[in-house]
Design an enzyme around this catalytic site. Structure first.
Site, PDB file in Angstrom:
ATOM      1  N   LYS A  44      28.891  38.218  34.088  1.00 29.26           N
ATOM      2  CA  LYS A  44      27.515  38.388  34.560  1.00 29.26           C
ATOM      3  C   LYS A  44      26.628  39.012  33.501  1.00 29.26           C
ATOM      4  CE  LYS A  44      28.120  38.532  39.537  1.00 29.26           C
ATOM      5  NZ  LYS A  44      27.826  39.240  40.770  1.00 29.26           N
ATOM      6  N   LYS A  90      27.502  31.961  44.674  1.00 23.34           N
ATOM      7  CA  LYS A  90      26.168  31.947  45.274  1.00 23.34           C
ATOM      8  C   LYS A  90      25.076  32.231  44.257  1.00 23.34           C
ATOM      9  CE  LYS A  90      27.742  36.010  47.717  1.00 23.34           C
ATOM     10  NZ  LYS A  90      28.167  36.480  48.974  1.00 23.34           N
ATOM     11  N   LYS A 102      33.981  28.712  39.193  1.00 21.04           N
ATOM     12  CA  LYS A 102      34.145  28.934  40.634  1.00 21.04           C
ATOM     13  C   LYS A 102      32.838  28.650  41.375  1.00 21.04           C
ATOM     14  CE  LYS A 102      32.679  33.674  40.988  1.00 21.04           C
ATOM     15  NZ  LYS A 102      32.652  34.920  41.640  1.00 21.04           N
TER      16      LYS A 102
HETATM   17  P1  TYM Z   1      31.202  38.498  47.236  1.00 23.79           P
HETATM   18  O1  TYM Z   1      30.188  38.913  48.218  1.00 23.79           O
HETATM   19  O2  TYM Z   1      30.738  37.960  45.931  1.00 23.79           O
HETATM   20  O3  TYM Z   1      32.145  37.412  47.869  1.00 23.79           O
HETATM   21  C1  TYM Z   1      32.697  37.583  49.174  1.00 23.79           C
HETATM   22  C2  TYM Z   1      34.130  37.075  49.196  1.00 23.79           C
HETATM   23  O4  TYM Z   1      34.172  35.704  48.824  1.00 23.79           O
HETATM   24  C3  TYM Z   1      35.152  35.501  47.808  1.00 23.79           C
HETATM   25  N1  TYM Z   1      34.746  34.361  46.979  1.00 23.79           N
HETATM   26  C4  TYM Z   1      35.505  33.283  46.779  1.00 23.79           C
HETATM   27  N2  TYM Z   1      36.728  32.956  47.234  1.00 23.79           N
HETATM   28  C5  TYM Z   1      37.231  31.761  46.851  1.00 23.79           C
HETATM   29  N3  TYM Z   1      36.553  30.888  46.053  1.00 23.79           N
HETATM   30  C6  TYM Z   1      35.319  31.170  45.588  1.00 23.79           C
HETATM   31  N4  TYM Z   1      34.656  30.313  44.819  1.00 23.79           N
HETATM   32  C7  TYM Z   1      34.744  32.423  45.938  1.00 23.79           C
HETATM   33  N5  TYM Z   1      33.560  33.044  45.655  1.00 23.79           N
HETATM   34  C8  TYM Z   1      33.585  34.225  46.307  1.00 23.79           C
HETATM   35  C9  TYM Z   1      35.162  36.810  47.057  1.00 23.79           C
HETATM   36  O5  TYM Z   1      36.348  36.960  46.318  1.00 23.79           O
HETATM   37  C10 TYM Z   1      35.040  37.806  48.195  1.00 23.79           C
HETATM   38  O6  TYM Z   1      36.289  38.026  48.788  1.00 23.79           O
HETATM   39  N6  TYM Z   1      32.737  42.891  45.450  1.00 23.79           N
HETATM   40  C11 TYM Z   1      32.815  41.962  46.554  1.00 23.79           C
HETATM   41  C12 TYM Z   1      32.343  42.541  47.860  1.00 23.79           C
HETATM   42  C13 TYM Z   1      32.958  43.856  48.154  1.00 23.79           C
HETATM   43  C14 TYM Z   1      34.260  44.071  48.665  1.00 23.79           C
HETATM   44  C15 TYM Z   1      34.360  45.486  48.783  1.00 23.79           C
HETATM   45  C16 TYM Z   1      35.309  43.229  49.018  1.00 23.79           C
HETATM   46  C17 TYM Z   1      32.366  45.043  48.004  1.00 23.79           C
HETATM   47  N7  TYM Z   1      33.199  46.042  48.390  1.00 23.79           N
HETATM   48  C18 TYM Z   1      35.530  46.058  49.257  1.00 23.79           C
HETATM   49  C19 TYM Z   1      36.481  43.816  49.479  1.00 23.79           C
HETATM   50  C20 TYM Z   1      36.588  45.224  49.593  1.00 23.79           C
HETATM   51  C21 TYM Z   1      31.948  40.760  46.254  1.00 23.79           C
HETATM   52  O7  TYM Z   1      31.011  40.835  45.496  1.00 23.79           O
HETATM   53  O8  TYM Z   1      32.240  39.668  46.990  1.00 23.79           O
END
Ligand code: TYM
Length: 343
Positions: free
Chosen positions: A119, A212, A209
């Site tokens: 990023k 969003k 991947k």
């Molecule tokens: P975030 O909001 O970007 O994404 C949410 C969840 O979606 C998964 N994900 C994917 N899984 C498979 N293929 C993809 N292309 C793909 N894109 C996104 C992410 O791995 C995630 O599980 N840091 C985290 C949010 C967070 C969090 C936490 C998660 C904050 N605190 C504590 C678990 C525990 C994030 O930005 O996910």
């Protein structure tokens, strides 16, 4: 004894896409519907994580509520006393523990995080926020405050989970048993089964991947996409010129992604999907099957989404946020005492 905690968060930036749904949401919903009597389930909106890179702050509130609606439409049983939904910023202990953990975290450690490198690589130095840099520390606080053992996430978050284990072990060995150390990634995969550790690829560029933050949205299927939009995106998905369906992540990432999607959304498992399609010389039938499966799945999901009651969500938030403040504050106090901030 307290029940083991399963916890995950999904940011409220943009609509959720099928990668978020499959990688982060579905595994915890499965647990909440099947095992809520044996585990505490925490599904939260990490709203403080939303602006590590610039966003439109005017739409954040709408995005947060929409995420919560998606949780319910996906099947989260709000009426179960051990299922909790909450907004991170409504539990101030997240920010407080983050500062403490920051002071035990190395700059090098954060600089090595792949997501930070990806990023930040796109931004000039002055536009890379300190928040983007230490965001995994906030994520560690999110997990450690509740003593979560299981954290379903997509593959892109595995490194952050490993960091959470490291920082928990570091403080435990220095100050005594402060934190529950979350299970190692491999054990998490075994616990959640096939939907854990996924990396759904972008349809237009299957070498990266699905994300969003992709501005064009061409290769991303959002959970609220219309059937026409889904069909268009799948039928124009990038494949290759080998003209033979094969499950090969390196040589045929586009086709492999389509096979994975069919297994995840359709009625057959991956072995059956491979058996049916591998060796076919045209990609059209596979694409049509993937589009049909996703359209059918999303139509059901969207019907459920249109029926979700905001009132039920707001009521549950109030109860959960009170309870989560109690749990989180108890952990925070333990840490504050251990490091000499409290008697
Ligand atoms: P975030 O909001 O970007 O994404 C949410 C969840 O979606 C998964 N994900 C994917 N899984 C498979 N293929 C993809 N292309 C793909 N894109 C996104 C992410 O791995 C995630 O599980 N840091 C985290 C949010 C967070 C969090 C936490 C998660 C904050 N605190 C504590 C678990 C525990 C994030 O930005 O996910």
């Amino acid at each position: 004894m307290a029940k083991p905690v399963i916890l995950t968060g999904l940011r409220a930036n943009n609509d959720l896409h099928i990668g978020n749904y499959l990688g982060g949401l579905l595994p915890i919903i499965d647990m909440a519907t099947q095992k809520a009597d044996d585990y505490q389930i925490n599904l939260f909106v990490p709203d403080l994580h939303s602006f590590t890179t610039p966003i439109d702050h005017g739409t954040l509130q709408t995005g947060i509520l929409q995420n919560l609606r998606v949780f319910v439409a996906a099947g989260l049983p709000l009426d179960h006393p051990d299922v909790h939904i909450y907004r991170q910023s409504y539990v101030p202990a997240h920010s407080e523990l983050t500062w403490i953990l920051d002071c035990f975290t190395g700059m090098g450690e954060m600089g090595r995080m792949t997501q930070f490198k990806d990023k930040s690589g796109k931004l000039s130095e002055d536009r890379i926020s300190v928040g983007l840099f230490n965001y995994p520390v906030l994520m560690a606080a999110d997990i450690l405050l509740y003593g979560a053992s299981y954290v379903p996430v997509g593959e892109d978050q595995s490194q952050h989970l490993e960091f959470t284990r490291d920082i928990a072990e570091r403080l435990n060995s220095r100050f005594g048993d402060l934190f529950v150390v979350p299970k190692a990634v491999k054990e998490q995969h075994a616990f959640f089964g096939k939907d854990q550790g996924l990396r759904i690829k972008d349809l237009a560029d299957p070498t990266k991947k699905m994300s969003k933050s992709d501005e064009t949205g061409k290769g991303v299927i959002f959970m609220t996409d219309s059937p026409e939009a889904v069909r268009k995106k799948i039928m124009s998905a990038t494949t290759d010129s080998l003209a033979k369906v094969a499950y090969d992540k390196d040589k045929q990432p586009g086709v492999t992604n389509l096979l994975d999607l069919l297994a995840l959304f359709g009625k057959q498992d991956l072995a059956a999907v491979k058996k049916e399609y591998e060796g076919q010389e045209q990609y059209g039938p596979l694409k049509t099957a993937v589009a049909d499966a996703i359209v059918e799945y999303l139509t059901k999901f969207q019907t459920a989404l249109s029926k979700v009651s905001d009132e039920a969500i707001l009521n549950k938030l109030k109860t959960s946020e009170e309870q989560m403040n109690q749990q989180a504050n108890a952990t925070l106090l333990k840490v504050q005492r251990a490091i000499g901030l409290r008697e």
